[in-house]
Design a protein around this motif. Structure first.
Motif, PDB file in Angstrom:
ATOM      1  N   HIS A 124       0.840  -1.200   0.000  1.00 19.23           N
ATOM      2  CA  HIS A 124       0.000   0.000   0.000  1.00 19.23           C
ATOM      3  C   HIS A 124       0.877   1.253   0.000  1.00 19.23           C
ATOM      4  CE1 HIS A 124      -3.393   2.607   0.981  1.00 19.23           C
ATOM      5  NE2 HIS A 124      -2.731   3.045   2.035  1.00 19.23           N
ATOM      6  N   VAL A 125       1.872   1.273   0.871  1.00 17.32           N
ATOM      7  CA  VAL A 125       2.784   2.418   0.956  1.00 17.32           C
ATOM      8  C   VAL A 125       3.590   2.543  -0.329  1.00 17.32           C
ATOM      9  CG1 VAL A 125       4.854   3.266   2.132  1.00 17.32           C
ATOM     10  CG2 VAL A 125       2.909   2.486   3.471  1.00 17.32           C
ATOM     11  N   GLY A 126       4.051   1.423  -0.863  1.00 16.55           N
ATOM     12  CA  GLY A 126       4.835   1.451  -2.105  1.00 16.55           C
ATOM     13  C   GLY A 126       4.074   2.093  -3.250  1.00 16.55           C
ATOM     14  N   ARG A 127       2.789   1.786  -3.348  1.00 15.36           N
ATOM     15  CA  ARG A 127       1.961   2.397  -4.398  1.00 15.36           C
ATOM     16  C   ARG A 127       1.841   3.907  -4.194  1.00 15.36           C
ATOM     17  NH1 ARG A 127      -2.257  -1.992  -3.490  1.00 15.36           N
ATOM     18  NH2 ARG A 127      -1.344  -3.732  -4.592  1.00 15.36           N
ATOM     19  N   GLN A 128       1.632   4.312  -2.945  1.00 16.43           N
ATOM     20  CA  GLN A 128       1.508   5.740  -2.666  1.00 16.43           C
ATOM     21  C   GLN A 128       2.825   6.469  -2.923  1.00 16.43           C
ATOM     22  OE1 GLN A 128      -1.215   7.031   0.651  1.00 16.43           O
ATOM     23  NE2 GLN A 128      -0.890   4.891   1.270  1.00 16.43           N
ATOM     24  N   VAL A 129       3.949   5.830  -2.592  1.00 17.93           N
ATOM     25  CA  VAL A 129       5.273   6.432  -2.846  1.00 17.93           C
ATOM     26  C   VAL A 129       5.460   6.644  -4.340  1.00 17.93           C
ATOM     27  CG1 VAL A 129       7.759   5.964  -2.815  1.00 17.93           C
ATOM     28  CG2 VAL A 129       6.411   5.641  -0.736  1.00 17.93           C
ATOM     29  N   ALA A 130       5.124   5.638  -5.135  1.00 19.37           N
ATOM     30  CA  ALA A 130       5.285   5.746  -6.583  1.00 19.37           C
ATOM     31  C   ALA A 130       4.469   6.900  -7.162  1.00 19.37           C
ATOM     32  CB  ALA A 130       4.887   4.433  -7.255  1.00 19.37           C
ATOM     33  N   GLN A 131       3.284   7.150  -6.603  1.00 23.64           N
ATOM     34  CA  GLN A 131       2.440   8.234  -7.092  1.00 23.64           C
ATOM     35  C   GLN A 131       2.885   9.597  -6.572  1.00 23.64           C
ATOM     36  OE1 GLN A 131      -1.494   7.065  -5.878  1.00 23.64           O
ATOM     37  NE2 GLN A 131      -1.794   5.725  -7.639  1.00 23.64           N
ATOM     38  N   ALA A 132       3.310   9.657  -5.317  1.00 24.97           N
ATOM     39  CA  ALA A 132       3.606  10.947  -4.690  1.00 24.97           C
ATOM     40  C   ALA A 132       5.012  11.469  -4.991  1.00 24.97           C
ATOM     41  CB  ALA A 132       3.422  10.839  -3.177  1.00 24.97           C
ATOM     42  N   PHE A 133       5.910  10.560  -5.358  1.00 26.48           N
ATOM     43  CA  PHE A 133       7.302  10.953  -5.576  1.00 26.48           C
ATOM     44  C   PHE A 133       7.768  10.498  -6.963  1.00 26.48           C
ATOM     45  CE2 PHE A 133       6.820  10.446  -0.981  1.00 26.48           C
ATOM     46  CZ  PHE A 133       7.334  11.651  -0.521  1.00 26.48           C
ATOM     47  N   PRO A 134       7.465  11.288  -7.997  1.00 29.21           N
ATOM     48  CA  PRO A 134       7.877  10.891  -9.340  1.00 29.21           C
ATOM     49  C   PRO A 134       9.393  11.000  -9.560  1.00 29.21           C
ATOM     50  CG  PRO A 134       6.739  13.001  -9.406  1.00 29.21           C
ATOM     51  CD  PRO A 134       6.655  12.496  -8.000  1.00 29.21           C
ATOM     52  N   HIS A 135      10.060  11.868  -8.820  1.00 30.55           N
ATOM     53  CA  HIS A 135      11.506  12.045  -8.967  1.00 30.55           C
ATOM     54  C   HIS A 135      12.232  10.886  -8.278  1.00 30.55           C
ATOM     55  CE1 HIS A 135      15.519  13.787  -8.521  1.00 30.55           C
ATOM     56  NE2 HIS A 135      15.193  14.487  -9.594  1.00 30.55           N
ATOM     57  N   PRO A 136      13.148  10.203  -8.979  1.00 27.25           N
ATOM     58  CA  PRO A 136      13.823   9.021  -8.412  1.00 27.25           C
ATOM     59  C   PRO A 136      14.572   9.288  -7.101  1.00 27.25           C
ATOM     60  CG  PRO A 136      14.262   9.181 -10.765  1.00 27.25           C
ATOM     61  CD  PRO A 136      13.535  10.427 -10.372  1.00 27.25           C
ATOM     62  N   ALA A 137      15.200  10.450  -6.954  1.00 25.95           N
ATOM     63  CA  ALA A 137      15.948  10.734  -5.724  1.00 25.95           C
ATOM     64  C   ALA A 137      15.003  10.832  -4.524  1.00 25.95           C
ATOM     65  CB  ALA A 137      16.758  12.019  -5.875  1.00 25.95           C
ATOM     66  N   ALA A 138      13.891  11.532  -4.687  1.00 28.01           N
ATOM     67  CA  ALA A 138      12.920  11.661  -3.597  1.00 28.01           C
ATOM     68  C   ALA A 138      12.259  10.312  -3.321  1.00 28.01           C
ATOM     69  CB  ALA A 138      11.873  12.708  -3.949  1.00 28.01           C
TER      70      ALA A 138
END
Length: 161
Positions: free
Chosen positions: A73-87
């Motif tokens: 669940h968190v991984g999906r939200q991270v992928a959506q909220a942080f498009p920049h690879p470093a963030a």
């Protein structure tokens, strides 16, 4: 008292939710374990905004039903909220230290060092992570968890929010 006896006492003192989380964690670590949970009771009104709540919700049974884990669940939200690879890399470093209850398991400065970023960058990423659903995720303490949940419900006023 032996370590095994101390561990047994800790398990005996666990609440139902703590025991369920402990069993879920143990089944993930040991594929030979099989946990059979009782049938889930029907949902009952909670009185909170018309939503229903299952008083006997069981995370182990939820895992067996194929529902996404907290980490998925968190991984999906991270992928959506942080498009920049470093963030995204910093956000995933926080996700790696997430406890099964949704709280951070390591101090922010330690996560910043592990991710190789300044503390201010880690704190900025954490602030965004704390906006994820469910409210209270990535909290560092009970106080912070409750503050995040109250803010999500719009219950904070003045300088508290």
């Amino acid at each position: 008292m032996t370590a095994k006896m101390q561990a047994s006492l800790r398990i005996l003192q666990m609440s139902q939710s703590d025991l369920t989380a402990h069993l879920a964690e143990a089944t993930l670590e040991n594929p030979c374990l099989e946990v059979r949970m009782p049938e889930v009771a029907p949902s009952v009104p909670s009185g909170l905004g018309g939503r229903t709540q299952n008083a006997d919700f069981d995370p182990v049974a939820a895992l067996a039903e194929g529902k996404p884990s907290l980490y998925q669940h968190v991984g999906r939200q991270v992928a959506q909220a942080f498009p920049h690879p470093a963030a995204q890399r910093v956000a995933l470093a926080f996700a790696e230290v997430l406890e099964p209850a949704g709280w951070l398991g390591s101090p922010v400065d330690q996560v910043a060092r592990a991710a190789g970023v300044p503390l201010v960058v880690a704190e900025t990423v954490l602030a965004r992570l704390q906006q994820f659903e469910p409210a209270g995720l990535f909290a560092r303490s009970l106080t912070e968890c409750l503050r995040l949940q109250a803010a999500d419900k719009g219950l904070l006023t003045g300088s508290l929010g």
